[in-house]
Structure formats: structure tokens, C-alpha cells
Motif scaffolding. Sequence first.
Motif, PDB file in Angstrom:
ATOM      1  N   ALA A  95      50.622  70.783  39.034  1.00 40.90           N
ATOM      2  CA  ALA A  95      50.076  70.818  40.098  1.00 40.90           C
ATOM      3  C   ALA A  95      50.050  69.449  40.871  1.00 40.90           C
ATOM      4  N   LEU A  96      49.185  68.422  39.532  1.00 35.21           N
ATOM      5  CA  LEU A  96      48.666  67.078  39.565  1.00 35.21           C
ATOM      6  C   LEU A  96      50.507  67.045  40.243  1.00 35.21           C
ATOM      7  N   ALA A  97      51.610  66.587  39.789  1.00 34.03           N
ATOM      8  CA  ALA A  97      52.500  66.117  39.454  1.00 34.03           C
ATOM      9  C   ALA A  97      53.369  67.021  41.054  1.00 34.03           C
ATOM     10  N   GLU A  98      53.062  67.555  41.358  1.00 34.12           N
ATOM     11  CA  GLU A  98      53.186  68.278  42.792  1.00 34.12           C
ATOM     12  C   GLU A  98      52.837  67.184  44.015  1.00 34.12           C
ATOM     13  N   GLU A  99      52.169  67.329  43.721  1.00 40.71           N
ATOM     14  CA  GLU A  99      50.649  66.328  44.846  1.00 40.71           C
ATOM     15  C   GLU A  99      51.002  65.075  45.113  1.00 40.71           C
ATOM     16  N   MET A 100      51.149  64.276  43.760  1.00 38.05           N
ATOM     17  CA  MET A 100      51.569  62.429  43.463  1.00 38.05           C
ATOM     18  C   MET A 100      53.271  63.187  43.651  1.00 38.05           C
ATOM     19  N   ALA A 101      53.796  63.541  44.383  1.00 37.57           N
ATOM     20  CA  ALA A 101      55.369  63.313  44.156  1.00 37.57           C
ATOM     21  C   ALA A 101      55.844  63.149  45.465  1.00 37.57           C
ATOM     22  N   GLN A 102      54.716  63.450  46.454  1.00 40.46           N
ATOM     23  CA  GLN A 102      54.440  63.306  48.047  1.00 40.46           C
ATOM     24  C   GLN A 102      54.041  61.959  48.017  1.00 40.46           C
ATOM     25  N   LEU A 103      53.622  61.185  47.687  1.00 42.29           N
ATOM     26  CA  LEU A 103      52.987  59.094  47.835  1.00 42.29           C
ATOM     27  C   LEU A 103      54.868  58.897  46.800  1.00 42.29           C
ATOM     28  N   LYS A 104      54.345  59.729  45.974  1.00 43.41           N
ATOM     29  CA  LYS A 104      56.175  58.432  45.398  1.00 43.41           C
ATOM     30  C   LYS A 104      56.984  58.527  46.238  1.00 43.41           C
ATOM     31  N   ASN A 159      56.443  58.585  38.868  1.00 45.53           N
ATOM     32  CA  ASN A 159      54.947  59.490  39.393  1.00 45.53           C
ATOM     33  C   ASN A 159      54.346  59.402  37.944  1.00 45.53           C
ATOM     34  N   SER A 160      52.884  59.222  37.269  1.00 39.97           N
ATOM     35  CA  SER A 160      52.441  58.886  36.191  1.00 39.97           C
ATOM     36  C   SER A 160      51.996  60.254  36.205  1.00 39.97           C
ATOM     37  N   ALA A 161      52.835  61.282  36.100  1.00 41.82           N
ATOM     38  CA  ALA A 161      51.668  63.182  35.601  1.00 41.82           C
ATOM     39  C   ALA A 161      51.440  62.974  33.913  1.00 41.82           C
ATOM     40  N   ALA A 162      51.621  62.031  33.093  1.00 42.31           N
ATOM     41  CA  ALA A 162      51.024  62.336  31.449  1.00 42.31           C
ATOM     42  C   ALA A 162      52.085  62.751  30.971  1.00 42.31           C
ATOM     43  N   SER A 163      53.493  62.367  31.671  1.00 39.59           N
ATOM     44  CA  SER A 163      54.317  62.894  30.844  1.00 39.59           C
ATOM     45  C   SER A 163      55.840  62.212  30.213  1.00 39.59           C
ATOM     46  N   VAL A 164      56.377  61.614  29.525  1.00 39.94           N
ATOM     47  CA  VAL A 164      57.128  61.077  29.521  1.00 39.94           C
ATOM     48  C   VAL A 164      58.342  61.356  30.309  1.00 39.94           C
ATOM     49  N   ALA A 165      58.796  62.999  30.433  1.00 38.25           N
ATOM     50  CA  ALA A 165      58.927  63.404  32.099  1.00 38.25           C
ATOM     51  C   ALA A 165      58.517  63.156  32.890  1.00 38.25           C
ATOM     52  N   TYR A 166      58.285  62.458  33.608  1.00 36.49           N
ATOM     53  CA  TYR A 166      58.453  61.554  34.324  1.00 36.49           C
ATOM     54  C   TYR A 166      58.059  60.308  34.151  1.00 36.49           C
ATOM     55  N   ASP A 167      58.272  59.701  33.129  1.00 37.49           N
ATOM     56  CA  ASP A 167      58.130  58.284  32.980  1.00 37.49           C
ATOM     57  C   ASP A 167      57.447  57.903  32.985  1.00 37.49           C
ATOM     58  N   SER A 168      55.920  58.387  32.110  1.00 34.63           N
ATOM     59  CA  SER A 168      54.540  58.534  32.278  1.00 34.63           C
ATOM     60  C   SER A 168      53.888  58.483  31.077  1.00 34.63           C
ATOM     61  N   ASN A 190      50.920  57.321  29.813  1.00 34.82           N
ATOM     62  CA  ASN A 190      49.140  57.970  29.307  1.00 34.82           C
ATOM     63  C   ASN A 190      48.193  59.729  30.194  1.00 34.82           C
ATOM     64  N   LEU A 191      47.672  59.519  28.634  1.00 30.67           N
ATOM     65  CA  LEU A 191      46.705  60.612  28.464  1.00 30.67           C
ATOM     66  C   LEU A 191      45.512  60.443  28.264  1.00 30.67           C
ATOM     67  N   PRO A 192      44.479  60.622  29.800  1.00 32.33           N
ATOM     68  CA  PRO A 192      45.432  60.949  30.587  1.00 32.33           C
ATOM     69  C   PRO A 192      45.906  60.278  31.570  1.00 32.33           C
ATOM     70  N   SER A 193      46.195  60.221  32.983  1.00 26.58           N
ATOM     71  CA  SER A 193      47.220  60.092  34.194  1.00 26.58           C
ATOM     72  C   SER A 193      46.260  60.064  35.067  1.00 26.58           C
ATOM     73  N   GLY A 194      47.745  60.288  36.040  1.00 23.46           N
ATOM     74  CA  GLY A 194      47.441  60.628  37.509  1.00 23.46           C
ATOM     75  C   GLY A 194      46.997  59.571  39.021  1.00 23.46           C
ATOM     76  N   GLU A 195      48.205  58.382  37.977  1.00 25.68           N
ATOM     77  CA  GLU A 195      48.090  57.633  39.167  1.00 25.68           C
ATOM     78  C   GLU A 195      49.937  57.671  40.041  1.00 25.68           C
ATOM     79  N   VAL A 196      50.022  56.665  40.776  1.00 25.29           N
ATOM     80  CA  VAL A 196      51.764  56.798  41.196  1.00 25.29           C
ATOM     81  C   VAL A 196      51.888  54.987  41.128  1.00 25.29           C
ATOM     82  N   PHE A 197      52.810  54.434  40.637  1.00 26.16           N
ATOM     83  CA  PHE A 197      52.782  53.025  40.484  1.00 26.16           C
ATOM     84  C   PHE A 197      53.862  52.445  40.303  1.00 26.16           C
ATOM     85  N   THR A 198      54.038  51.427  40.963  1.00 28.97           N
ATOM     86  CA  THR A 198      55.630  50.579  40.857  1.00 28.97           C
ATOM     87  C   THR A 198      55.009  49.037  41.387  1.00 28.97           C
ATOM     88  N   ALA A 199      56.436  48.335  41.374  1.00 29.15           N
ATOM     89  CA  ALA A 199      56.325  47.185  41.010  1.00 29.15           C
ATOM     90  C   ALA A 199      56.325  46.527  42.483  1.00 29.15           C
TER      91      ALA A 199
END
Length: 364
Positions: free
Chosen positions: A163-172, A201-210, A212-221
Amino acid sequence: MDPRVDDHAETLVDWSARIEAGDDVVLRVAEGAHDLAVAVAEKLGARGANLVSVYGSDEISRAYLQGHDGEFDEDPEHELALYERADSVLSLGGGRNTTALADVPSDRRQSAARAHEGIREARLATDWVSTVHPTRSLAQQAGMAYEEYQDFVYDAVLRDWEALAEEMAQLKDLLDSGTEVRIVGDGTDLSMSIANRIAVNSAASVAYDSHNLPSGEVFTAPVADSVEGSVTFDVPMTVSDRRVRDVELTFEDGEVVDFTAAQGEAAIAETLETDAGARQLGELGIGMNRGIDQPTDRILFDEKMGGTVHLALGRAYASNFPEGYEDERNESAVHVDLIRWMDEGSRLEVDGEVVQEDGLFAWE
């Protein structure tokens, strides 16, 4: 044993690292993370993974660095080979003393970091995941009772990540399609280009290229030489085992040209002096985990707090660079995050559109 330890291990192995049969896994275990390591090892065995466990201790590191002459061999082959051949590296933090390295000379720590940069890059090239087991030292650092800190950690870790991954996808999506970000707030007016970058979309899974556990951020460079203006960081934290508070950085043409701090100014100065890349930004991160609602002086949690942004001095992550733009990646031996609240009077803009105001996103 607390049943949440087993839930933590299952989330790490299944959701975060996506371990499969035959995977070669390095398990890095801090001295206080024994219970979590046992639970993770059981999960790895059940999946048919190949396990090598490595014991880590800041007190051991301190003894080694204090005894060393400071001339470190570059990327010792025996350690480099371990990470070059691994599929996944799982790091379980949780030591006995959060400031065990405080009296190690900074130049020696910087020299060791530079000498082991290839090892660090080899580890980051795997499906790595870092997490933390709640310990009494971390509870003390966070200013919490031990039981209170346990609840805090598991509330942050054991979430509905889909669910958090879906919300963060909006910011990504907004960052991926944008070209410029501006951060405005008390003592802050900072702009930067994010053109030709990929937000994670850092949703705490390598499937999202994330990772960290916990996670919950969107980051760029950021485009390194595009950063202009000033920014203040009002979330206290520890940098190089020293307390840092109320840091202000001023950028021109992408480089820090002036800085102050109410506390820990020397730690910031030493970070900036590490190498040329340490004076530029490698990351813009936006915290979105509302389950993390207070600072703990632990970057794994604090940078994910909902209603915050963080900027990292130094190394950028390869995951933010599309093919053809890899040579624009900021290189450094350090990656030091600094955090500010996006509270009342603050706003985050993407191409002039207000995406977040007073700590709340437009869709909230």
C-alpha cells in the motif's frame, strides 16, 4: 523470543531481499543483533540459500583503527572477493555502543573509507538490504525506554509495504517527469535540477531498487553542479559519532561554499574535506513513512519520517542514473544525510508546482 523478531526476519528475507534457492548470501551481524540473525538464518535455510555470516562490531573496528598506522591496503582481495561473488548482502545493525568510534582520528577513518571504496561498491552492486534489531543502546540513543523503542521499530518495519509503495509511486512519477526541484522554508531556499534522473520508490524491497528496512522514501540525484541557494537542517543527528545540530549549507554552482552548525561543526568540516565529491549533493530524499513520527538519531529511520526531506553530501546512487548518464554520477567516499522538517511555512515544488506544503502532499 518476541514473535515480532520472526516477523521481521520474514519481511527481510521475503519482501525486502527476495531470497531464492541457491542465492549466495552474506549476513553481516552486529554484536547486538544475534536474535534477529538466528531468525534470518532459519529463513535462509528454509529457502535453500547459501549462507556466510560475518560478525561486525564497532568496538572491534575501533581497536583495529586505533592500532593501525593509517596506511591501508586498497580493497584487500579476500574481503573484496566475498562481496563480488555474493548475490545478496543482508546487514543487521544493533551494537552495544553507538559512539564506539568517537575517539578514532578522523583522518584515519577517512583514509580507511577511501581505501575500501571498491569493497563498498561491490557490496552495493548486490541485492543488499540493511535493517536494525532494537537494542538497549539504540533505545538510549533515541531517548526511549527499551520496550518503547521495540514498539517503535516494529511499527516502522512491519507495515503494509504494498500500500505504501502505491502511494509513493505518485511522487516518483512527479519527480521522473520533472526537471527542477525547489525547497522553501525557514532559513531555506534551495533549487536543483533533476533532469535526466530516475527517482526510486524506496518501498523496502530490492524489487523497487530499495535497500533499507524500514524504508518509506522517494529519492533522486540532483545534477551535481546545478544546486544553488541555502538550506538549514533542523533534525539533530550524529555524524562521525559526534552530535550535529542546526546545520546550514550554502551552495554555488553545486558546491558548498559556506557552512555553519550550532553543534558539531567540526564533523561537517571533516565530511566536506574527505574528497571533491563530498562538497556536492548526491541525493535528494523525501520521507513518506508516517509510521516513523519522531527522530531517533538513527538515519535508517529518521530520513524516512513523513514530513521531512533529506539531502546527502557525497556519493550518489547508481540507481538514479539512466543509461547514458552514468558519468554524471557524483563520486565520493562518503554519503552523509542531513534532514529538515517540512513543517508550517515549508513547501516542495517540482517545476513550479507545489507538491507538498506544510508537510502534507497534495493528495493528502
